[in-house]
Motif scaffolding. Structure first.
Motif, PDB file in Angstrom:
ATOM      1  N   ARG A   1       5.332   3.920 -10.298  1.00  0.00           N
ATOM      2  CA  ARG A   1       6.575   3.173 -10.075  1.00  0.00           C
ATOM      3  C   ARG A   1       6.343   1.873  -9.305  1.00  0.00           C
ATOM      4  O   ARG A   1       6.917   0.834  -9.626  1.00  0.00           O
ATOM      5  N   LEU A   2       5.459   1.926  -8.286  1.00  0.00           N
ATOM      6  CA  LEU A   2       5.291   0.792  -7.379  1.00  0.00           C
ATOM      7  C   LEU A   2       4.097  -0.108  -7.688  1.00  0.00           C
ATOM      8  O   LEU A   2       4.050  -1.247  -7.246  1.00  0.00           O
ATOM      9  N   SER A   3       3.101   0.427  -8.397  1.00  0.00           N
ATOM     10  CA  SER A   3       1.841  -0.297  -8.659  1.00  0.00           C
ATOM     11  C   SER A   3       1.280  -0.942  -7.396  1.00  0.00           C
ATOM     12  O   SER A   3       1.052  -2.155  -7.352  1.00  0.00           O
ATOM     13  N   PRO A   4       1.026  -0.144  -6.348  1.00  0.00           N
ATOM     14  CA  PRO A   4       0.499  -0.722  -5.106  1.00  0.00           C
ATOM     15  C   PRO A   4      -0.950  -1.176  -5.300  1.00  0.00           C
ATOM     16  O   PRO A   4      -1.651  -0.687  -6.187  1.00  0.00           O
ATOM     17  N   ASP A   5      -1.384  -2.106  -4.478  1.00  0.00           N
ATOM     18  CA  ASP A   5      -2.781  -2.567  -4.541  1.00  0.00           C
ATOM     19  C   ASP A   5      -3.726  -1.465  -4.100  1.00  0.00           C
ATOM     20  O   ASP A   5      -4.808  -1.308  -4.655  1.00  0.00           O
ATOM     21  N   VAL A   6      -3.314  -0.716  -3.054  1.00  0.00           N
ATOM     22  CA  VAL A   6      -4.167   0.331  -2.473  1.00  0.00           C
ATOM     23  C   VAL A   6      -3.321   1.571  -2.211  1.00  0.00           C
ATOM     24  O   VAL A   6      -2.157   1.461  -1.808  1.00  0.00           O
ATOM     25  N   CYS A   7      -3.926   2.729  -2.437  1.00  0.00           N
ATOM     26  CA  CYS A   7      -3.289   4.004  -2.094  1.00  0.00           C
ATOM     27  C   CYS A   7      -4.194   4.732  -1.116  1.00  0.00           C
ATOM     28  O   CYS A   7      -5.359   4.989  -1.425  1.00  0.00           O
TER      29      CYS A   7
ATOM     30  N   MET B   1       0.839  -1.174   0.000  1.00  0.00           N
ATOM     31  CA  MET B   1       0.000   0.000   0.000  1.00  0.00           C
ATOM     32  C   MET B   1       0.886   1.238   0.000  1.00  0.00           C
ATOM     33  O   MET B   1       1.983   1.240   0.539  1.00  0.00           O
ATOM     34  N   LEU B   2       0.378   2.290  -0.645  1.00  0.00           N
ATOM     35  CA  LEU B   2       1.050   3.582  -0.730  1.00  0.00           C
ATOM     36  C   LEU B   2       0.270   4.561   0.137  1.00  0.00           C
ATOM     37  O   LEU B   2      -0.960   4.573   0.085  1.00  0.00           O
ATOM     38  N   ILE B   3       0.961   5.370   0.937  1.00  0.00           N
ATOM     39  CA  ILE B   3       0.305   6.352   1.802  1.00  0.00           C
ATOM     40  C   ILE B   3       0.702   7.749   1.346  1.00  0.00           C
ATOM     41  O   ILE B   3       1.881   8.098   1.339  1.00  0.00           O
ATOM     42  N   ALA B   4      -0.314   8.541   0.951  1.00  0.00           N
ATOM     43  CA  ALA B   4      -0.083   9.905   0.474  1.00  0.00           C
ATOM     44  C   ALA B   4      -0.729  10.901   1.425  1.00  0.00           C
ATOM     45  O   ALA B   4      -1.950  10.940   1.562  1.00  0.00           O
ATOM     46  N   ASP B   5       0.096  11.691   2.099  1.00  0.00           N
ATOM     47  CA  ASP B   5      -0.380  12.717   3.033  1.00  0.00           C
ATOM     48  C   ASP B   5       0.723  13.754   3.166  1.00  0.00           C
ATOM     49  O   ASP B   5       1.900  13.395   3.233  1.00  0.00           O
ATOM     50  N   ASP B   6       0.356  15.039   3.208  1.00  0.00           N
ATOM     51  CA  ASP B   6       1.386  16.076   3.267  1.00  0.00           C
ATOM     52  C   ASP B   6       1.988  16.245   4.654  1.00  0.00           C
ATOM     53  O   ASP B   6       2.989  16.925   4.814  1.00  0.00           O
ATOM     54  N   GLN B   7       1.415  15.615   5.659  1.00  0.00           N
ATOM     55  CA  GLN B   7       1.959  15.719   7.013  1.00  0.00           C
ATOM     56  C   GLN B   7       2.775  14.467   7.333  1.00  0.00           C
ATOM     57  O   GLN B   7       2.242  13.358   7.395  1.00  0.00           O
ATOM     58  N   ALA B   8       4.062  14.663   7.556  1.00  0.00           N
ATOM     59  CA  ALA B   8       4.974  13.534   7.794  1.00  0.00           C
ATOM     60  C   ALA B   8       4.539  12.694   8.991  1.00  0.00           C
ATOM     61  O   ALA B   8       4.612  11.464   8.954  1.00  0.00           O
TER      62      ALA B   8
END
Length: 198
Positions: free
Chosen positions: A42-48, A1-8
């Motif tokens: 690049r990663l083709s994750p199952d879920v983002c 899974m890929l996690i996209a959030d602007d807060q580290a």
């Protein structure tokens, strides 16, 4: 899974929580929408997992980009902003789910599993609010001028920015005021913002 959030801190916390699940693996992180799209390709994750409000390309637009960059990736919106308008926009952009950040960790893990399995997951209270609020009544141009009016710009200043006449801008603002049921442009912008329409 890929996690996209602007807060580290949020990225790290989500990754740590979900990484505790034996069947879930975090393969990457993104700090904004542009990076999310690139990492998905690049990663083709199952879920983002995607936040809504991020600098540059927001999460709603990035959802479209992720779906184009990696067709097999399903997007689950995880946001602080539980607005019916955001829910509708997210689903229209191709998101498979929409939950708020105060969702308990075990429920978030279940949402990730459900989205991965091809199901839709939507916060129940937000789904109900979305049904009763209806679709966004504002046109793209009305949203554009109302957003700037909410920033305090005058009709002539908006007109110069969006390449329309001041009269056209006033007509668009008047129409937006009527559609939101507000008394003036400031109230209309506030109502539209609160509902996630702009």
């Amino acid at each position: 899974m890929l996690i996209a959030d602007d807060q580290a801190l949020v990225r790290g916390a989500l990754g740590a929580l979900l990484g505790l699940e034996p069947d879930l693996e975090v393969v990457g992180y993104a700090a904004d929408g542009e990076e999310a799209i690139a990492e998905a390709g690049r990663l083709s994750p199952d879920v983002c997992l995607m936040d809504v409000q991020m600098p540059g390309i927001d999460g709603l637009e990035a959802t479209r980009g992720v779906r184009e960059a990696s067709e097999g990736t399903r997007v689950l919106i995880v946001t602080t902003f539980a607005k019916p308008g955001y829910l509708r926009q997210a689903l229209e952009a191709g998101a498979s789910g929409f939950v708020v950040k105060d969702t308990p960790a075990d429920q978030l893990a279940e949402a990730v599993r459900a989205v991965h399995a091809g199901q839709r997951v939507v916060d129940p209270a937000l789904a109900e609010a979305s049904l009763f609020d209806g679709a966004n009544p504002l046109s793209e141009r009305e949203r554009q001028v109302l957003r700037r009016a909410g920033e305090g710009l005058t009709a002539p200043a908006i007109a110069a920015e969006v390449f329309l006449s001041a009269g056209t801008v006033r007509n668009l603002l008047s129409s937006a005021i009527g559609k939101t049921g507000a008394r003036n442009r400031t109230a209309a912008a506030r109502i539209a913002h609160d509902k996630g329409w702009i």
